[in-house]
Motif scaffolding. Structure first.
Motif, mmCIF file in Angstrom:
data_model
loop_
_atom_site.group_PDB
_atom_site.id
_atom_site.type_symbol
_atom_site.label_atom_id
_atom_site.label_comp_id
_atom_site.label_asym_id
_atom_site.label_seq_id
_atom_site.Cartn_x
_atom_site.Cartn_y
_atom_site.Cartn_z
ATOM 1 N N HIS A 111 69.368 98.418 60.121
ATOM 2 C CA HIS A 111 68.230 99.243 59.175
ATOM 3 C C HIS A 111 68.030 98.162 58.087
ATOM 4 C CE1 HIS A 111 69.455 103.412 60.819
ATOM 5 N NE2 HIS A 111 68.627 102.652 61.967
ATOM 6 N N ILE A 112 68.793 97.865 57.293
ATOM 7 C CA ILE A 112 68.870 96.687 56.294
ATOM 8 C C ILE A 112 67.916 95.474 56.741
ATOM 9 C CG2 ILE A 112 70.038 95.387 54.666
ATOM 10 C CD1 ILE A 112 72.197 97.317 54.522
ATOM 11 N N LEU A 113 68.396 94.917 57.876
ATOM 12 C CA LEU A 113 67.935 93.968 58.329
ATOM 13 C C LEU A 113 66.393 93.959 58.708
ATOM 14 C CD1 LEU A 113 70.625 91.924 60.470
ATOM 15 C CD2 LEU A 113 69.749 91.434 57.890
ATOM 16 N N LEU A 114 66.135 95.070 59.381
ATOM 17 C CA LEU A 114 64.799 95.546 59.847
ATOM 18 C C LEU A 114 63.804 95.681 58.744
ATOM 19 C CD1 LEU A 114 62.875 96.232 62.187
ATOM 20 C CD2 LEU A 114 63.789 98.750 61.900
ATOM 21 N N HIS A 115 64.312 96.321 57.648
ATOM 22 C CA HIS A 115 63.466 96.286 56.386
ATOM 23 C C HIS A 115 63.306 94.940 55.650
ATOM 24 C CE1 HIS A 115 62.075 98.380 52.622
ATOM 25 N NE2 HIS A 115 62.798 97.359 52.004
ATOM 26 N N LEU A 116 64.056 94.227 55.632
ATOM 27 C CA LEU A 116 63.903 92.836 54.973
ATOM 28 C C LEU A 116 63.076 92.016 56.083
ATOM 29 C CD1 LEU A 116 67.577 91.927 54.060
ATOM 30 C CD2 LEU A 116 65.575 92.346 52.513
ATOM 31 N N SER A 117 62.977 92.168 57.097
ATOM 32 C CA SER A 117 62.216 91.408 58.181
ATOM 33 C C SER A 117 60.841 91.816 58.172
ATOM 34 C CB SER A 117 62.720 91.563 59.586
ATOM 35 O OG SER A 117 62.518 92.749 60.011
ATOM 36 N N LYS A 118 60.485 93.056 57.839
ATOM 37 C CA LYS A 118 59.295 93.447 57.651
ATOM 38 C C LYS A 118 58.578 92.818 56.292
ATOM 39 C CE LYS A 118 59.469 97.957 60.406
ATOM 40 N NZ LYS A 118 59.676 99.184 60.209
ATOM 41 N N GLY A 135 82.910 91.157 66.061
ATOM 42 C CA GLY A 135 81.804 90.777 65.391
ATOM 43 C C GLY A 135 80.745 91.687 65.178
ATOM 44 N N TYR A 136 79.751 91.278 64.326
ATOM 45 C CA TYR A 136 78.495 92.087 64.034
ATOM 46 C C TYR A 136 77.553 91.684 65.106
ATOM 47 C CZ TYR A 136 74.145 93.602 62.284
ATOM 48 O OH TYR A 136 72.923 94.044 62.137
ATOM 49 N N ARG A 137 76.970 92.367 65.854
ATOM 50 C CA ARG A 137 75.890 92.006 66.715
ATOM 51 C C ARG A 137 74.418 91.866 66.287
ATOM 52 N NH1 ARG A 137 75.989 91.773 72.471
ATOM 53 N NH2 ARG A 137 73.928 91.802 73.465
ATOM 54 N N LEU A 138 74.081 90.932 65.937
ATOM 55 C CA LEU A 138 72.906 90.551 65.393
ATOM 56 C C LEU A 138 71.639 91.413 66.111
ATOM 57 C CD1 LEU A 138 73.124 86.832 64.510
ATOM 58 C CD2 LEU A 138 72.911 88.554 62.984
ATOM 59 N N PRO A 139 70.851 92.121 65.480
ATOM 60 C CA PRO A 139 69.828 92.809 66.018
ATOM 61 C C PRO A 139 68.567 91.972 66.514
ATOM 62 C CG PRO A 139 69.761 93.278 63.732
ATOM 63 C CD PRO A 139 70.848 92.357 64.045
ATOM 64 N N PHE A 140 67.501 92.509 67.084
ATOM 65 C CA PHE A 140 66.415 91.859 67.521
ATOM 66 C C PHE A 140 65.745 91.150 66.107
ATOM 67 C CE2 PHE A 140 67.198 93.314 71.913
ATOM 68 C CZ PHE A 140 66.891 91.987 72.367
ATOM 69 N N SER A 141 65.688 92.270 65.126
ATOM 70 C CA SER A 141 64.785 91.915 64.076
ATOM 71 C C SER A 141 65.489 90.435 63.482
ATOM 72 C CB SER A 141 65.154 93.236 62.688
ATOM 73 O OG SER A 141 66.513 93.234 62.667
ATOM 74 N N PHE A 142 66.425 90.155 63.536
ATOM 75 C CA PHE A 142 67.125 88.925 63.139
ATOM 76 C C PHE A 142 66.071 87.635 63.468
ATOM 77 C CE2 PHE A 142 69.561 85.000 64.728
ATOM 78 C CZ PHE A 142 69.807 84.551 63.423
ATOM 79 N N PHE A 143 65.428 87.847 64.756
ATOM 80 C CA PHE A 143 64.533 86.847 64.816
ATOM 81 C C PHE A 143 63.100 86.751 64.260
ATOM 82 C CE2 PHE A 143 67.579 87.682 68.441
ATOM 83 C CZ PHE A 143 67.904 86.409 68.648
ATOM 84 N N SER A 144 63.065 87.916 63.421
ATOM 85 C CA SER A 144 61.802 87.995 62.621
ATOM 86 C C SER A 144 61.725 87.334 61.220
ATOM 87 C CB SER A 144 61.325 89.328 62.670
ATOM 88 O OG SER A 144 61.168 89.943 63.686
#
Length: 387
Positions: A111-118, A135-144
């Protein structure tokens, strides 16, 4: 109004960025003028170990160590604090750092990464997520994060590979214990056309070689690389092949090369290092961090001789550093080669292996100075010792 309050807004923000986020937030009670300064700072750093919560003494265990319940409560408050800051934050966030241990809290990080990517304003992203298991699985928002210029990833996994993505502004990438496929790593590096600094500190235990990628494929992704730090064991992640005498891609921009866990007797040691050096005509600094263990029974994969590499030249090398130097014949001959082939070399630093005492270190220095003085009189600083 006090002196500090009269400072330019940019200066005040710089001062607040130097404080832990909780201390920066506390400045809101100083005065009306200070009430909203902290919610505009462009640099946010959240470190779980430094996060402080007010708790009842009864919650502390007898051993004065956090109980599972207390730890869970602190984790919940930590994420709540991050979300509160992000919700009330005004203006761009240029730098974001999150350091914590990962358990089942990955959805909150998502959720944090999604907010930052927006917001799409982050230029420096650092995720140091201590997890010795999956390990932490990077979400799709990482690519934004298309505006990011620096990215530091620790203990993350990257196994999904979107069909199309790019980090057009990324110039610095640090990967440590990142779990991924060889082909996914190649795809990631290929999506960074501006990459100049790369630290790849992973090995066969985390990078799974199943896509048939080779070391040549790796360096074809790095046409602009200026700084490269890589573990020798990274080579084992890629498809085995006999490396060419020189890489097809000339790394004309590479100025600094750092090899970690290097070993001359390792089967990938010289076969990897030498073609890389031959393909880096403008190399200025070379650092070898030797494997800091004894290799008494290591298989001999071929001795190092000056004649074998007489064609190598270090035209622009001005600094050589070897850490955990073991005083083997191969290591000593390599230093002599560099001294003989580096016309502008100015500084040589040899940090001996822990098993080498001061007398032995002095003898190494004597050998280098006496044997190499005729061909390396231009070296103004050569030292052997603990530093």
């Amino acid at each position: 109004m006090d002196r500090i309050s009269r400072l330019p807004v940019g200066v005040i923000e710089t001062i607040l960025c130097l404080l832990p986020i909780q201390e920066a937030a506390r400045t809101s009670i100083l005065s009306k003028e200070w009430r909203y300064h902290w919610i505009k700072i462009p640099k946010l750093v959240f470190i779980e170990d430094q996060f402080q919560v007010s708790t009842d003494r009864a919650e502390l265990s007898v051993s004065n160590k956090p109980s599972k319940r207390r730890k869970k409560a602190k984790r919940s408050k930590f994420f709540h604090a991050i979300c509160q800051v992000l919700l009330i934050h005004e203006g761009p966030i240029h730098e974001f750092t999150l350091e914590m241990q990962v358990d089942n809290s990955c959805v909150d990080i998502d959720h944090i990464l999604l907010h930052l990517s927006k917001k799409n304003t982050v230029k420096m992203l650092k995720l140091e997520l201590d997890d010795m298991y999956d390990g932490y699985r990077l979400p799709f928002s990482f690519f934004s994060f298309r505006q990011v210029t620096e990215m530091y990833l620790y203990d993350c996994t990257l196994f999904h590979d979107p069909s199309s993505y790019e980090f057009p502004c990324l110039t610095t990438l640090y990967l440590r214990r990142i779990s991924t496929y060889d082909k996914t790593l190649i795809r990631l590096l290929s999506s960074c056309p501006s990459l100049k600094r790369l630290s790849l500190h992973s090995d066969g235990a985390t990078i799974i070689g199943c896509g048939g990628s080779t070391i040549v494929d790796l360096f074809e992704c790095l046409p602009l690389i200026e700084y490269l730090s890589v573990r020798l064991y990274t080579v084992e992640c890629f498809k085995p092949e006999r490396l060419p005498k020189k890489l097809p891609t000339t790394l004309v921009h590479l100025k600094c090369l750092r090899m970690k866990f290097f070993c001359f007797s390792h089967k990938h040691g010289l076969p990897f290092l030498v073609p890389l050096i031959r393909s880096s005509p403008n190399l200025e600094k070379l650092q070898l961090v030797m494997e800091d263990i004894d290799w008494p029974d290591e298989e001999d994969f071929g001795s190092f001789t000056l004649e074998d590499y007489s064609d190598i030249m270090f035209e622009h090398l001005n600094e050589l550093e070897i850490i955990h130097f073991g005083d083997t014949e191969n290591e000593l001959d390599f230093v002599k080669l560099v001294l003989a082939k580096s016309p502008v070399l100015k500084k040589v630093r040899i940090n001996p292996h822990r098993c080498i005492d001061e007398d032995e270190a002095a003898e190494i220095l004597k050998i280098l100075v006496c044997d190499c003085t005729p061909c390396a009189s231009h070296v103004v600083d050569i030292s052997v010792g603990k530093f």
